[in-house]
Write a protein that holds these residues in place. Structure first.
Motif, short mmCIF file in Angstrom:
data_model
loop_
_atom_site.label_atom_id
_atom_site.label_comp_id
_atom_site.label_asym_id
_atom_site.label_seq_id
_atom_site.Cartn_x
_atom_site.Cartn_y
_atom_site.Cartn_z
N GLU A 176 4.57 -1.92 17.29
CA GLU A 176 5.67 -1.09 16.81
C GLU A 176 5.83 -1.14 15.29
OE1 GLU A 176 8.65 -1.41 20.64
OE2 GLU A 176 8.71 -3.02 19.18
N VAL A 177 4.94 -1.89 14.61
CA VAL A 177 5.01 -2.06 13.16
C VAL A 177 3.75 -1.48 12.53
CG1 VAL A 177 5.18 -3.72 11.27
CG2 VAL A 177 6.35 -4.17 13.41
N LYS A 178 3.92 -0.82 11.39
CA LYS A 178 2.78 -0.25 10.67
C LYS A 178 2.85 -0.74 9.22
CE LYS A 178 1.98 4.12 11.44
NZ LYS A 178 2.01 5.59 11.32
N VAL A 179 1.72 -1.24 8.71
CA VAL A 179 1.60 -1.65 7.32
C VAL A 179 0.49 -0.81 6.71
CG1 VAL A 179 1.10 -3.55 5.74
CG2 VAL A 179 2.36 -4.00 7.86
N GLU A 180 0.82 -0.10 5.62
CA GLU A 180 -0.14 0.80 4.98
C GLU A 180 -0.06 0.67 3.46
OE1 GLU A 180 -0.04 4.69 7.82
OE2 GLU A 180 1.77 4.31 6.65
N VAL A 181 -1.13 1.09 2.80
CA VAL A 181 -1.12 1.24 1.34
C VAL A 181 -1.37 2.71 1.07
CG1 VAL A 181 -2.21 0.62 -0.83
CG2 VAL A 181 -1.94 -1.10 0.96
N GLU A 182 -0.43 3.35 0.40
CA GLU A 182 -0.61 4.77 0.08
C GLU A 182 -0.61 4.96 -1.43
OE1 GLU A 182 3.93 6.49 0.53
OE2 GLU A 182 2.68 6.50 2.33
N ASP A 183 -1.25 6.00 -1.87
CA ASP A 183 -1.39 6.33 -3.29
C ASP A 183 -2.01 5.19 -4.09
OD1 ASP A 183 -0.24 8.81 -2.81
OD2 ASP A 183 1.79 8.07 -3.22
N GLY A 184 -2.79 4.35 -3.44
CA GLY A 184 -3.52 3.30 -4.13
C GLY A 184 -2.74 2.04 -4.45
N ASN A 185 -1.42 2.14 -4.65
CA ASN A 185 -0.67 0.93 -5.02
C ASN A 185 0.75 0.87 -4.46
OD1 ASN A 185 0.47 2.91 -6.62
ND2 ASN A 185 0.72 1.56 -8.38
N VAL A 186 1.02 1.60 -3.38
CA VAL A 186 2.34 1.56 -2.76
C VAL A 186 2.21 0.96 -1.36
CG1 VAL A 186 4.33 2.90 -1.97
CG2 VAL A 186 3.14 3.55 -4.07
N LYS B 150 -4.87 -6.54 -5.16
CA LYS B 150 -6.11 -6.14 -4.50
C LYS B 150 -5.72 -5.44 -3.19
CE LYS B 150 -9.16 -9.86 -6.05
NZ LYS B 150 -10.03 -10.96 -5.56
N THR B 151 -5.47 -4.15 -3.27
CA THR B 151 -4.97 -3.41 -2.12
C THR B 151 -6.01 -3.23 -1.02
OG1 THR B 151 -5.46 -1.33 -3.24
CG2 THR B 151 -3.22 -2.19 -3.45
N ASP B 152 -7.27 -3.51 -1.32
CA ASP B 152 -8.31 -3.39 -0.29
C ASP B 152 -8.45 -4.67 0.53
OD1 ASP B 152 -9.21 -4.69 -2.59
OD2 ASP B 152 -11.30 -4.18 -2.20
N GLN B 153 -7.65 -5.71 0.21
CA GLN B 153 -7.74 -6.99 0.92
C GLN B 153 -6.39 -7.43 1.49
OE1 GLN B 153 -9.54 -9.89 -1.67
NE2 GLN B 153 -11.22 -8.53 -2.24
N VAL B 154 -5.53 -6.50 1.85
CA VAL B 154 -4.20 -6.80 2.38
C VAL B 154 -4.33 -7.39 3.79
CG1 VAL B 154 -1.97 -5.83 3.01
CG2 VAL B 154 -3.16 -4.98 1.00
N ASN B 155 -3.58 -8.46 4.05
CA ASN B 155 -3.53 -9.09 5.38
C ASN B 155 -2.09 -9.04 5.89
OD1 ASN B 155 -6.24 -9.93 5.63
ND2 ASN B 155 -5.83 -11.66 4.26
N ALA B 156 -1.93 -8.84 7.20
CA ALA B 156 -0.60 -8.83 7.79
C ALA B 156 -0.63 -9.57 9.11
CB ALA B 156 -0.12 -7.40 8.00
N GLY B 157 0.45 -10.29 9.40
CA GLY B 157 0.57 -11.01 10.67
C GLY B 157 2.02 -11.04 11.11
N LEU B 158 2.23 -11.01 12.42
CA LEU B 158 3.58 -11.06 12.99
C LEU B 158 3.65 -12.26 13.91
CD1 LEU B 158 6.33 -9.58 13.24
CD2 LEU B 158 5.37 -8.35 15.18
N GLU B 159 4.48 -13.23 13.53
CA GLU B 159 4.60 -14.45 14.32
C GLU B 159 6.07 -14.86 14.41
OE1 GLU B 159 3.00 -19.04 14.17
OE2 GLU B 159 1.78 -17.49 13.24
N ASN B 160 6.54 -15.08 15.62
CA ASN B 160 7.92 -15.49 15.88
C ASN B 160 8.93 -14.54 15.23
OD1 ASN B 160 7.07 -17.75 17.36
ND2 ASN B 160 6.91 -18.98 15.51
#
Length: 151
Positions: free
Chosen positions: A68-78, A117-127
């Motif tokens: 239910e969560v989305k993480v994105e990079v738009e326009d190169g730096n947002v 470094k927007t090409d190396q973004v990491n995301a995690g959902l815990e607790n």
């Protein structure tokens, strides 16, 4: 007008008619569709800290699944963090005494600095805590070249 209090903070004016209620909702369609009870969740609180290695974002999203969560990079730096918490199914026979948890959509945008470094973004959902890590590029010190002076 609902008689169920949506907060544990007493508001003596909560049950009064608000002449500006419809005006704001007509100006901002996303608020009109989500309703008043989603306002607390619609503005998901997010912390942003910068370490020597990365920019770290943390959001409290209790009860939200990673689907239910989305993480994105738009326009190169947002960096864009969005999602939706589904409303619980209500049974007509249930009698609610208090409703404080909210549901609905949320969307937050953060303009990232040049060193991200927007090409190396990491995301995690815990607790129930979403952690988004955006590594930083190493800042190169300008190369200094000494010029010999003739004469």
């Amino acid at each position: 007008m609902s008689l169920v209090r949506r907060s544990n903070v007493f508001d003596p004016f909560a049950d009064f008619w608000d002449p500006f209620d419809g005006v704001f909702r007509s100006l901002v369609p996303s608020v009109a569709s989500s309703g008043r009870d989603t306002a607390a969740f619609a503005n998901a609180r997010i912390d942003w800290k910068e370490t020597p290695q990365a920019h770290v974002f943390k959001a409290d999203l209790p009860g939200v699944k990673k689907e239910e969560v989305k993480v994105e990079v738009e326009d190169g730096n947002v960096l864009v963090i969005s999602g939706e918490r589904s409303k619980e199914k209500e049974d007509k026979n249930d009698k609610w005494h208090r409703v404080e948890r909210s549901s609905g959509k949320f969307l937050r945008r953060f303009r990232l600095p040049e060193n991200a470094k927007t090409d190396q973004v990491n995301a995690g959902l815990e607790n129930g805590v979403l952690t988004v890590t955006v590594p930083k590029a190493e800042v190169k010190k300008p190369e200094v070249k000494t010029i010999e002076i003739s004469g």
